[in-house]
Every structure is written in C-alpha cells, then in structure tokens.
Scaffold this motif. Structure first.
Motif, PDB file in Angstrom:
ATOM      1  N   CYS A 137       0.837  -1.201   0.000  1.00  0.00           N
ATOM      2  CA  CYS A 137       0.000   0.000   0.000  1.00  0.00           C
ATOM      3  C   CYS A 137       0.874   1.255   0.000  1.00  0.00           C
ATOM      4  CB  CYS A 137      -0.911   0.010   1.224  1.00  0.00           C
ATOM      5  SG  CYS A 137      -1.930   1.499   1.296  1.00  0.00           S
ATOM      6  N   CYS A 165      -1.336   1.884   4.855  1.00  0.00           N
ATOM      7  CA  CYS A 165      -2.478   1.616   5.737  1.00  0.00           C
ATOM      8  C   CYS A 165      -2.281   0.265   6.423  1.00  0.00           C
ATOM      9  CB  CYS A 165      -3.785   1.650   4.950  1.00  0.00           C
ATOM     10  SG  CYS A 165      -4.160   0.125   4.081  1.00  0.00           S
ATOM     11  N   CYS A 202      -4.893  -1.298  -3.290  1.00  0.00           N
ATOM     12  CA  CYS A 202      -4.738  -1.913  -1.964  1.00  0.00           C
ATOM     13  C   CYS A 202      -6.070  -2.562  -1.560  1.00  0.00           C
ATOM     14  CB  CYS A 202      -4.336  -0.843  -0.957  1.00  0.00           C
ATOM     15  SG  CYS A 202      -4.405  -1.404   0.754  1.00  0.00           S
ATOM     16  N   GLU A 243      -7.137  -3.224   1.253  1.00  0.00           N
ATOM     17  CA  GLU A 243      -7.653  -2.650   2.505  1.00  0.00           C
ATOM     18  C   GLU A 243      -8.284  -1.278   2.307  1.00  0.00           C
ATOM     19  OE1 GLU A 243      -7.740  -4.190   5.469  1.00  0.00           O
ATOM     20  OE2 GLU A 243      -6.842  -5.974   4.545  1.00  0.00           O
ATOM     21  N   CYS A 244      -7.588  -0.378   1.594  1.00  0.00           N
ATOM     22  CA  CYS A 244      -8.050   1.018   1.555  1.00  0.00           C
ATOM     23  C   CYS A 244      -8.288   1.555   0.147  1.00  0.00           C
ATOM     24  CB  CYS A 244      -7.064   1.918   2.295  1.00  0.00           C
ATOM     25  SG  CYS A 244      -5.561   2.256   1.358  1.00  0.00           S
TER      26      CYS A 244
HETATM   27 ZN   LIG Z   1      -4.009   0.688   1.838  1.00  0.00          ZN
END
Ligand SMILES: [Zn+2]
Length: 285
Positions: free
Chosen positions: A136, A140, A170, A172-173
C-alpha cells in the motif's frame, strides 16, 4: 588466482565459525542483460522530457504521477523477468550450498535472479526490495502483496489498462499500491528491507565478498565498515575500482580481484574447494 596471503586467511576462516557474506550489486546482473539503474538505458522519456532514475524512482514522483512510475517499473520488470542468471549468480548459489548456515547473501538487486539461480529466500536479504511484491502506498497496512500475475509484459512507455490498474489497488483502503522497492528519497528499514538484520550478520562475518557494486549506497557501506572493524577478510570482485578499493588496498585482510564476476566467481568457488580445512557437504546444485 588466490595469493598466498589470501589462501592462508581463507584456510583459517574455514576452520572457524564466522559467516561468509556475499554483497552484490548491479554488476552481477549486468551480464544477464539488465541495465544498471543509473545507466543510459535507465532514462525515461515522457513527452519532451527525459527523467533521470533519481527523479522518477522517488516517493515524491510517485505521489504526483503514480502511473508514470508504474510504467517505468513494469518495463524494468519485463526485462528482469526475461533475464536468466549467469555464472556469477550460479556460483553464489553454489557458495550457499557449500556453506549453508554460515552463508548470507545481501543484494541490492531487485531482479530476483539470485533466487532464480537457487539461493534460498531465508538467507537472501534483498535490501533494496524486490519486483515480486507490492504494498500500500499509504502504508495503511504493512502487508506485502504478491505482484498480480495478470499484469503481463510491457514495452517501454506502454501504459496499464483500466483492469490492470484496478489490480494494483490496496485490498484494505483502495489506494494504488507501490512497488516494494527502496526509492532514492527513502531510508532503509527492517520491515521491508531487513536492513537491521543484515547489519547484525555483518558483525559476525569473517569473510565478505563484494561483487559488482560501486559502494555508493549507505547500508553496503555500513556493512563494509562493520566487517573491517571486526577484522574480517574482504575480497572485492569488480571490473574496476570503487569506493571500497582504496581502503582494501591498504589493508592486510583486503584483496582486489579485477574482472567479470561470471569468470572470477566460478574460479573462486573451485579454489575454495581445494583449500586445506575444507569439509565438503552434500551438494545438490
Ligand atoms: Zn491501503
């Protein structure tokens, strides 16, 4: 090829329990057709502008133009993936097979050719990162993700499709991931580059082989200083002199071997096998 002094010191080294560390740089991979990052081929043209790697290989540039940085990275990745290890790489893999737990490889190369040649993941420290992982860009999470295999080979300047761009997000984010490589405006760290571990091993190193590197980056310099401070043997295998050469030339435990690593390393491995005190292991390479 080994002088009397070096033969004597190597035989003493073999009888001890200190580490053999091999420190490699772009020179080893140049013979496999990978241009050095700072070489002429490393330049990147966008419109009427030529960007130097020192400009484009930065976090600053990525934050402004991530797509340009990825285009550059994907083109280099294509060259690296097509390349094959040369005799320099395979000789270093043989050294690991001979020395096993006494062996550590520190490489500044991100091309993965040492692993392709047979060096193990756990004894290879890719201190400038590698082309097979992304992470990332906003940090994050500290997770490393495998490079998405669906993204294929790229020509110089070739862009990414919308679908490929999505693969670089990413999980996650949703931010765009970055290559897992150390850029020119960044510092070493343990999490991504195992820099502290590498330095710790340098403190236990009795024989350091420097191969194909000019010694311009910080961590290799610290490794060199640490091994010298502990009076380890240093053998520098390079085409020409570098930042380490003068100190090595002045030292009783330093040796310079000038020539191609693909020619000198196989000879060195043969010579090491003939030394007194040599305890052969089972070899599979
Ligand atoms: Zn991320």
């Amino acid at each position: 090829m080994l002088s009397k002094e070096l033969t004597y010191l190597l035989e003493k080294f073999l009888q001890g329990d200190r580490q053999l560390m091999v420190l490699t740089g772009a020179g080893v991979s140049a013979e496999s057709g990978i241009p050095t990052y700072r070489g002429v081929e490393g330049y990147w043209t966008k419109g009427s502008r030529n960007y130097k790697p020192e400009e484009i290989g930065t976090l600053r540039f990525f934050q402004k133009k991530p797509e340009e940085v990825w285009k550059f990275a994907l083109y280099r990745r294509t060259i690296c993936k097509r390349a094959q290890p040369n005799l320099g790489h395979t000789s270093i893999a043989k050294l690991e097979n001979i020395f096993r737990d006494r062996f550590t490889l520190i490489t500044q190369n991100v091309d993965g050719l040492h692993l392709k040649a047979g060096n193990s993941d756990h004894r290879t420290y890719q201190i400038h990162g590698d082309i097979d992982h992304i992470r990332c860009s906003l940090n994050c999470t500290r997770t490393l993700y495998e490079f998405p295999q669906e993204i294929g080979e790229k020509k110089q300047g070739e862009g990414l499709t919308g679908a490929e761009w999505e693969l670089l997000r990413c999980p996650e984010c949703d931010a765009i991931c970055r290559p897992n490589v150390l850029w020119f405006d960044e510092f070493y760290n343990e999490r991504y580059y195992r820099s502290e571990s590498a330095l710790k091993i340098a403190g236990k190193t009795g024989l350091l082989l420097i191969v194909g590197t000019m010694g311009t980056t910080n961590l290799p310099n610290q490794i060199f200083d640490t091994v010298r401070f502990k009076q380890g043997i240093v053998v520098d295998i390079n085409l020409e002199d570098n930042l380490f050469s003068e100190e090595i030339r002045d030292s009783r435990t330093g040796f310079l071997l000038r020539g191609k690593s693909s020619e000198l390393l196989p000879q060195l491995v043969d010579e090491i096998r003939k030394l007194r005190g040599w305890q052969p292991f089972e070899e599979s390479i």
